[in-house]
Design a protein around this motif. Sequence first.
Motif, mmCIF file in Angstrom:
data_model
loop_
_atom_site.group_PDB
_atom_site.id
_atom_site.type_symbol
_atom_site.label_atom_id
_atom_site.label_comp_id
_atom_site.label_asym_id
_atom_site.label_seq_id
_atom_site.Cartn_x
_atom_site.Cartn_y
_atom_site.Cartn_z
ATOM 1 N N ASN A 56 -6.918 14.631 39.417
ATOM 2 C CA ASN A 56 -7.291 13.647 38.408
ATOM 3 C C ASN A 56 -6.228 13.485 37.334
ATOM 4 N N ASP A 57 -5.327 14.427 37.234
ATOM 5 C CA ASP A 57 -4.288 14.368 36.210
ATOM 6 C C ASP A 57 -3.110 13.541 36.707
ATOM 7 N N GLN A 58 -2.815 12.473 36.008
ATOM 8 C CA GLN A 58 -1.691 11.623 36.397
ATOM 9 C C GLN A 58 -0.418 12.137 35.725
ATOM 10 N N ILE A 59 0.339 12.913 36.485
ATOM 11 C CA ILE A 59 1.579 13.500 35.968
ATOM 12 C C ILE A 59 2.717 12.545 36.332
ATOM 13 N N ASP A 60 2.826 11.471 35.566
ATOM 14 C CA ASP A 60 3.771 10.405 35.922
ATOM 15 C C ASP A 60 5.120 10.609 35.239
ATOM 16 N N THR A 61 6.012 9.641 35.450
ATOM 17 C CA THR A 61 7.392 9.762 34.958
ATOM 18 C C THR A 61 7.435 9.941 33.451
ATOM 19 N N ASP A 62 6.677 9.116 32.721
ATOM 20 C CA ASP A 62 6.710 9.182 31.259
ATOM 21 C C ASP A 62 6.205 10.529 30.755
ATOM 22 N N LEU A 63 5.122 11.019 31.368
ATOM 23 C CA LEU A 63 4.564 12.298 30.915
ATOM 24 C C LEU A 63 5.559 13.424 31.182
ATOM 25 N N ILE A 64 6.160 13.421 32.355
ATOM 26 C CA ILE A 64 7.110 14.477 32.708
ATOM 27 C C ILE A 64 8.302 14.466 31.749
ATOM 28 N N ALA A 65 8.748 13.276 31.361
ATOM 29 C CA ALA A 65 9.878 13.174 30.432
ATOM 30 C C ALA A 65 9.550 13.771 29.070
ATOM 31 N N SER A 75 1.620 23.601 39.212
ATOM 32 C CA SER A 75 0.884 24.006 40.416
ATOM 33 C C SER A 75 -0.362 23.132 40.503
ATOM 34 N N THR A 76 -0.464 22.332 41.554
ATOM 35 C CA THR A 76 -1.616 21.440 41.659
ATOM 36 C C THR A 76 -2.719 22.053 42.517
ATOM 37 N N PHE A 77 -3.932 21.904 42.037
ATOM 38 C CA PHE A 77 -5.134 22.407 42.707
ATOM 39 C C PHE A 77 -5.546 21.373 43.757
ATOM 40 N N SER A 78 -4.701 21.181 44.763
ATOM 41 C CA SER A 78 -4.932 20.157 45.787
ATOM 42 C C SER A 78 -3.856 20.269 46.854
ATOM 43 N N VAL A 79 -4.142 19.653 47.989
ATOM 44 C CA VAL A 79 -3.108 19.509 49.019
ATOM 45 C C VAL A 79 -2.224 18.319 48.684
ATOM 46 N N GLY A 80 -2.863 17.186 48.361
ATOM 47 C CA GLY A 80 -2.108 15.987 48.015
ATOM 48 C C GLY A 80 -1.421 16.132 46.669
ATOM 49 N N TYR A 81 -0.283 15.473 46.519
ATOM 50 C CA TYR A 81 0.455 15.554 45.260
ATOM 51 C C TYR A 81 0.979 14.180 44.840
ATOM 52 N N GLU A 82 0.294 13.115 45.295
ATOM 53 C CA GLU A 82 0.722 11.779 44.919
ATOM 54 C C GLU A 82 0.485 11.485 43.437
ATOM 55 N N HIS A 83 -0.307 12.330 42.767
ATOM 56 C CA HIS A 83 -0.548 12.155 41.330
ATOM 57 C C HIS A 83 0.593 12.712 40.478
ATOM 58 N N ILE A 84 1.567 13.317 41.127
ATOM 59 C CA ILE A 84 2.713 13.899 40.421
ATOM 60 C C ILE A 84 3.981 13.157 40.841
ATOM 61 N N ASP A 85 4.797 12.770 39.872
ATOM 62 C CA ASP A 85 6.080 12.143 40.179
ATOM 63 C C ASP A 85 7.062 13.256 40.556
ATOM 64 N N ILE A 86 7.195 13.471 41.841
ATOM 65 C CA ILE A 86 8.023 14.577 42.342
ATOM 66 C C ILE A 86 9.491 14.378 41.969
ATOM 67 N N THR A 87 9.976 13.148 42.065
ATOM 68 C CA THR A 87 11.385 12.884 41.744
ATOM 69 C C THR A 87 11.683 13.204 40.295
ATOM 70 N N ALA A 88 10.762 12.817 39.403
ATOM 71 C CA ALA A 88 10.961 13.107 37.982
ATOM 72 C C ALA A 88 10.951 14.617 37.733
#
Length: 318
Positions: A56-65, A75-88
């Motif tokens: 549920n947490d949107q760890i996007d580019t702006d937040l990571i910056a 560490s995400t409590f999930s298999v999927g990690y599309e909510h995290i901007d991996i490149t950032a």
Amino acid sequence: MMQKPRLLVTRKLPDTVEKRLVDTFETILNPDDVPLDSEKLIQQSKNVDGILCTPNDQIDTDLIARLPDRIRIISTFSVGYEHIDITACQRRGIVVTNTPGVLTDATADIALLLLLGAARRAYEGERLIREDKWTGWNPTQLIGIGLQGKRLGILGMGRIGQAVAQRAQAFGMEIHYHNRTRLDHGATYHDSAESLLKVSDFLSLHFPLTPQTRGFLNAERLALMPKGAVVVNTARGGVVEDEALLAALKSGQVAAAGLDVFDGEPNLHPGYREMPNTLLLPHLGSATLETRNAMGFCAIDNLEAFFKGQTPPHPVTV
């Protein structure tokens, strides 16, 4: 005594998981389970070394910056990690980990629940009972679709897809699949998704949401399926084009759908609620105590290894 790493946990987790977190780290918990918006997450991440987040947490580019330099792992409590901007995260040198392998059986069970429930019109039947509209048994009431001898198409034959296949075979279903690689599985392999769709009396989706797979199940692909097929999704809501599936449900091209995930959840497309031939669950795929505990322990294993200077067991990026 060496100071424990300081950790922010964004949501309420099972008690046994939180106990181990508190024993292992200097932990900021979320006992009220109030979702953190970006501003609150940034505020609470001051002076922490890592974040344990959820889908549920949107760890996007702006937040990571804006994250403090001290944070070195998410560490995400999930298999999927599309909510995290991996490149950032990679640009900032932040390690990202996930929890694969521990929710296979629970999610496969939910896929079979949806498959059976949608095919046998369970939602419509329960509503008759709850609304006190059942007038008694009759020979043509809520006739559904049997599973025996039907062809189940599995898109994505990873751990969960294979577990679904195993369960479906026990119901007498004929298993077909498409996967990036051909497996020695005893099921019928299709070298394209389109080939698989053409023979799928039932379709179960088991592939990740990426820019390439967003909206994958669209009107053109739904039209390839046998008329009156059943669609089940326990992957990610975004792999289905909602308007296309709703149109297919209305026309009868798709007889029923069982959905555990939705694009934009919890704000799912309101059209699904209006359809009697949809069985809808609130993202329950991994929702057993055993599985949620295992996910939490897996996330903690990742964190412990990282802070010991080791490679985490389940890195998305290092």
